[in-house]
Design a protein around this motif. Sequence first.
Motif, PDB file in Angstrom:
ATOM      1  N   ASP A 205       0.863  -1.188   0.000  1.00 17.90           N
ATOM      2  CA  ASP A 205       0.000   0.000   0.000  1.00 17.90           C
ATOM      3  C   ASP A 205       0.890   1.226   0.000  1.00 17.90           C
ATOM      4  O   ASP A 205       1.536   1.543   1.000  1.00 17.90           O
ATOM      5  N   PHE A 206       0.943   1.911  -1.137  1.00 16.16           N
ATOM      6  CA  PHE A 206       1.751   3.131  -1.255  1.00 16.16           C
ATOM      7  C   PHE A 206       0.867   4.230  -1.827  1.00 16.16           C
ATOM      8  O   PHE A 206       1.192   4.877  -2.806  1.00 16.16           O
ATOM      9  N   HIS A 207      -0.277   4.423  -1.177  1.00 14.20           N
ATOM     10  CA  HIS A 207      -1.241   5.397  -1.672  1.00 14.20           C
ATOM     11  C   HIS A 207      -0.692   6.813  -1.561  1.00 14.20           C
ATOM     12  O   HIS A 207       0.189   7.098  -0.737  1.00 14.20           O
ATOM     13  N   GLU A 208      -1.223   7.693  -2.384  1.00 16.91           N
ATOM     14  CA  GLU A 208      -0.844   9.095  -2.313  1.00 16.91           C
ATOM     15  C   GLU A 208      -1.454   9.706  -1.058  1.00 16.91           C
ATOM     16  O   GLU A 208      -2.667   9.648  -0.852  1.00 16.91           O
ATOM     17  N   VAL A 209      -0.614  10.264  -0.216  1.00 18.62           N
ATOM     18  CA  VAL A 209      -1.056  10.812   1.057  1.00 18.62           C
ATOM     19  C   VAL A 209      -1.622  12.219   0.830  1.00 18.62           C
ATOM     20  O   VAL A 209      -1.006  13.046   0.164  1.00 18.62           O
ATOM     21  N   SER A 210      -2.794  12.473   1.388  1.00 16.55           N
ATOM     22  CA  SER A 210      -3.466  13.755   1.181  1.00 16.55           C
ATOM     23  C   SER A 210      -3.072  14.777   2.247  1.00 16.55           C
ATOM     24  O   SER A 210      -2.552  14.430   3.314  1.00 16.55           O
ATOM     25  N   ASP A 211      -3.360  16.042   1.968  1.00 14.30           N
ATOM     26  CA  ASP A 211      -3.160  17.096   2.952  1.00 14.30           C
ATOM     27  C   ASP A 211      -3.960  16.820   4.225  1.00 14.30           C
ATOM     28  O   ASP A 211      -3.484  17.032   5.342  1.00 14.30           O
ATOM     29  N   ASP A 212      -5.188  16.353   4.052  1.00 19.79           N
ATOM     30  CA  ASP A 212      -6.043  16.079   5.212  1.00 19.79           C
ATOM     31  C   ASP A 212      -5.432  14.996   6.096  1.00 19.79           C
ATOM     32  O   ASP A 212      -5.493  15.079   7.334  1.00 19.79           O
ATOM     33  N   GLU A 213      -4.863  13.963   5.470  1.00 18.18           N
ATOM     34  CA  GLU A 213      -4.259  12.880   6.245  1.00 18.18           C
ATOM     35  C   GLU A 213      -3.090  13.414   7.064  1.00 18.18           C
ATOM     36  O   GLU A 213      -2.903  13.037   8.232  1.00 18.18           O
ATOM     37  N   VAL A 214      -2.295  14.288   6.465  1.00 17.94           N
ATOM     38  CA  VAL A 214      -1.161  14.867   7.183  1.00 17.94           C
ATOM     39  C   VAL A 214      -1.628  15.747   8.332  1.00 17.94           C
ATOM     40  O   VAL A 214      -1.145  15.626   9.470  1.00 17.94           O
ATOM     41  N   THR A 215      -2.588  16.631   8.074  1.00 17.61           N
ATOM     42  CA  THR A 215      -3.051  17.533   9.126  1.00 17.61           C
ATOM     43  C   THR A 215      -3.723  16.764  10.262  1.00 17.61           C
ATOM     44  O   THR A 215      -3.591  17.128  11.425  1.00 17.61           O
ATOM     45  N   ASP A 216      -4.430  15.686   9.942  1.00 16.77           N
ATOM     46  CA  ASP A 216      -5.041  14.870  10.997  1.00 16.77           C
ATOM     47  C   ASP A 216      -3.972  14.252  11.894  1.00 16.77           C
ATOM     48  O   ASP A 216      -4.124  14.207  13.133  1.00 16.77           O
TER      49      ASP A 216
END
Length: 210
Positions: free
Chosen positions: A193-204
């Motif tokens: 699993d090497f999904h593209e990490v979103s801004d929301d995931e980082v901020t969470d």
Amino acid sequence: MTTYCDRAEAGRALADRLTDLAGQPDVIVLGLVRGGVLVAKVVAERLDAPMDVLVVRKLGVPWAPEVAYGALGPGGVQVLNEVVASRLSDADKAEVRQREQAELERRESRYRAGRPPLNLSGKTAVVVDDGLATGATARAAVQVARHLGAARVVVAVPVGSDQAYEMLAAESDQVVCLQLPPDFAAVGAYYDDFHEVSDDEVTDLITASA
């Protein structure tokens, strides 16, 4: 070579190699945005250390964006791979740099969300990413960490190329790389699993770590 289920599993494996840093009051774990933040979150939890993010932007070759000719970091830090950069025109480099500088500033604003700038004075900065390909981004991160006052900089990654490892070993105080495949492919090849990490995931993740 081992394939990691996801970045969290890679973080657990990496933390197992960093146990000498566990519980030390001067340690701070810095996740490289975006993918490195997911690895860093697990490492920080295992080491009982604070976590923050470090925004560094890769300068990609226009016709092959995954190939980096350099990288940008906060505070005006710029790192160039002169061999690759020499193949680009000044106009191409200026266009890429302008675009990536704007994105760096956007991400800094989004992820810091009013928090003060990083202050690494006297700290052992553990720079974590999900892998090292060219190493340009991590190299910029090391220079940024030193610029921010870090007393010691450790680069920690689950997988990387020999070339990047050797470059980072010369730039940092220590490099911990769990795997150095002789026929290194793209970083994503070593994750299920090497999904593209979103801004929301980082901020969470940042909010949860606060």
